[in-house]
Scaffold this motif. Structure first.
Motif, PDB file in Angstrom:
ATOM      1  N   THR A  55       0.829  -1.202   0.000  1.00 53.29           N
ATOM      2  CA  THR A  55       0.000   0.000   0.000  1.00 53.29           C
ATOM      3  C   THR A  55       0.865   1.253   0.000  1.00 53.29           C
ATOM      4  O   THR A  55       2.040   1.206   0.338  1.00 53.29           O
ATOM      5  N   GLU A  56       0.280   2.350  -0.350  1.00 54.32           N
ATOM      6  CA  GLU A  56       1.005   3.631  -0.383  1.00 54.32           C
ATOM      7  C   GLU A  56       1.304   4.161   1.010  1.00 54.32           C
ATOM      8  O   GLU A  56       2.116   5.042   1.181  1.00 54.32           O
ATOM      9  N   TYR A  57       0.632   3.653   2.005  1.00 56.49           N
ATOM     10  CA  TYR A  57       0.833   4.145   3.363  1.00 56.49           C
ATOM     11  C   TYR A  57       1.354   2.997   4.226  1.00 56.49           C
ATOM     12  O   TYR A  57       1.250   1.837   3.878  1.00 56.49           O
ATOM     13  N   GLY A  58       1.952   3.333   5.323  1.00 54.76           N
ATOM     14  CA  GLY A  58       2.467   2.312   6.224  1.00 54.76           C
ATOM     15  C   GLY A  58       3.953   2.093   6.036  1.00 54.76           C
ATOM     16  O   GLY A  58       4.580   2.616   5.122  1.00 54.76           O
ATOM     17  N   SER A  59       4.510   1.299   6.924  1.00 56.39           N
ATOM     18  CA  SER A  59       5.936   0.995   6.880  1.00 56.39           C
ATOM     19  C   SER A  59       6.100  -0.490   6.574  1.00 56.39           C
ATOM     20  O   SER A  59       5.681  -1.329   7.358  1.00 56.39           O
ATOM     21  N   PRO A  60       6.712  -0.810   5.455  1.00 54.61           N
ATOM     22  CA  PRO A  60       6.861  -2.219   5.068  1.00 54.61           C
ATOM     23  C   PRO A  60       7.967  -2.912   5.876  1.00 54.61           C
ATOM     24  O   PRO A  60       9.135  -2.880   5.514  1.00 54.61           O
ATOM     25  N   ILE A  61       7.605  -3.531   6.979  1.00 53.60           N
ATOM     26  CA  ILE A  61       8.568  -4.181   7.869  1.00 53.60           C
ATOM     27  C   ILE A  61       9.396  -5.211   7.114  1.00 53.60           C
ATOM     28  O   ILE A  61      10.589  -5.374   7.380  1.00 53.60           O
ATOM     29  N   ILE A  81       8.131   2.901   0.088  1.00 58.25           N
ATOM     30  CA  ILE A  81       9.367   2.134  -0.062  1.00 58.25           C
ATOM     31  C   ILE A  81      10.478   3.031  -0.593  1.00 58.25           C
ATOM     32  O   ILE A  81      11.639   2.902  -0.191  1.00 58.25           O
ATOM     33  N   GLN A  82      10.132   3.985  -1.463  1.00 51.48           N
ATOM     34  CA  GLN A  82      11.128   4.907  -2.006  1.00 51.48           C
ATOM     35  C   GLN A  82      11.723   5.806  -0.922  1.00 51.48           C
ATOM     36  O   GLN A  82      12.811   6.333  -1.094  1.00 51.48           O
ATOM     37  N   GLU A  83      11.015   5.962   0.188  1.00 46.08           N
ATOM     38  CA  GLU A  83      11.550   6.731   1.312  1.00 46.08           C
ATOM     39  C   GLU A  83      12.641   5.964   2.044  1.00 46.08           C
ATOM     40  O   GLU A  83      13.425   6.553   2.790  1.00 46.08           O
ATOM     41  N   ILE A  84      12.714   4.660   1.810  1.00 47.00           N
ATOM     42  CA  ILE A  84      13.683   3.803   2.498  1.00 47.00           C
ATOM     43  C   ILE A  84      14.816   3.385   1.564  1.00 47.00           C
ATOM     44  O   ILE A  84      15.983   3.484   1.913  1.00 47.00           O
ATOM     45  N   LEU A  85      14.443   2.916   0.388  1.00 46.21           N
ATOM     46  CA  LEU A  85      15.409   2.355  -0.559  1.00 46.21           C
ATOM     47  C   LEU A  85      15.579   3.244  -1.773  1.00 46.21           C
ATOM     48  O   LEU A  85      14.694   4.043  -2.103  1.00 46.21           O
TER      49      LEU A  85
END
Length: 188
Positions: A55-61, A81-85
């Motif tokens: 989803t567009e929201y949430g943090s993909p653990i 995910i782009q905010e992380i990787l």
């Protein structure tokens, strides 16, 4: 090539039927639900970890688990995910919902072991440097210090001048500074 699909989401039975009808049960393993403690074992046996979508929201653990396991990562190009990787640096992104792009990126990773190693190493370094519990705690403490500092600036009439690493605090009310002085010093 072996493919392991872990989990029992709403499409599990459909995927199982597809694997069986295509005669791929020797190549595609569907262990179903795996206890959380055993997930790292599966990741450490893998060359590529991927998420089909998110989803567009949430943090993909899962992404953090993949990073910590030093496994090359293939993920949809979702903003969360782009905010992380970073695409091409510590993971490969595929256009969300585009199976052709997913297949192309997966094939690229399968055929390029050096790329997988580079992506996995970079993701591992990133998780160690930016996403440990200690790092998260330091960020929370930093935010709280800023909130407290701003509160006391208003309460005590402080004037703060910053120049490089030097901070000078002028206090209009010396009585309050004598009480809170060491606290201010620890904030700066």
């Amino acid at each position: 090539i072996e493919i392991k699909i872990i989990g029992t989401g709403e499409t599990f039975e459909k995927v199982k039927k597809l694997v069986d009808s295509a005669g791929l049960s020797d190549t595609v393993f569907l262990p179903g639900y795996i206890q959380y403690e055993k997930i790292p074992q599966y990741l450490l046996q893998s060359d590529i970890a991927f998420m089909s979508d998110f989803t567009e929201y949430g943090s993909p653990i899962k992404v953090f688990e993949y990073m910590a396991s030093k496994t090359a990562i293939l993920v949809p190009d979702r903003k969360s995910i782009q905010e992380i990787l970073e695409d091409g640096k510590d993971a490969l992104f595929f256009k969300s919902g585009d199976m052709n792009d997913f297949e192309n990126k997966l094939e690229k990773m399968i055929n390029n072991p050096q790329l997988r190693i580079l992506l996995a190493e970079n993701a591992y370094k990133k998780v160690l440097n930016n996403y440990t519990w200690n790092h998260n705690a330091q960020q929370v403490v930093g935010v709280l210090k800023n909130i407290l500092l701003n509160y006391y600036v208003l309460l005590l009439g402080l004037s703060i001048c910053c120049s490089g690493s030097y901070v000078r605090i002028s206090v209009k009310n010396r009585f309050f500074y004598s009480i809170f002085g060491s606290f201010f010093d620890s904030l700066c």
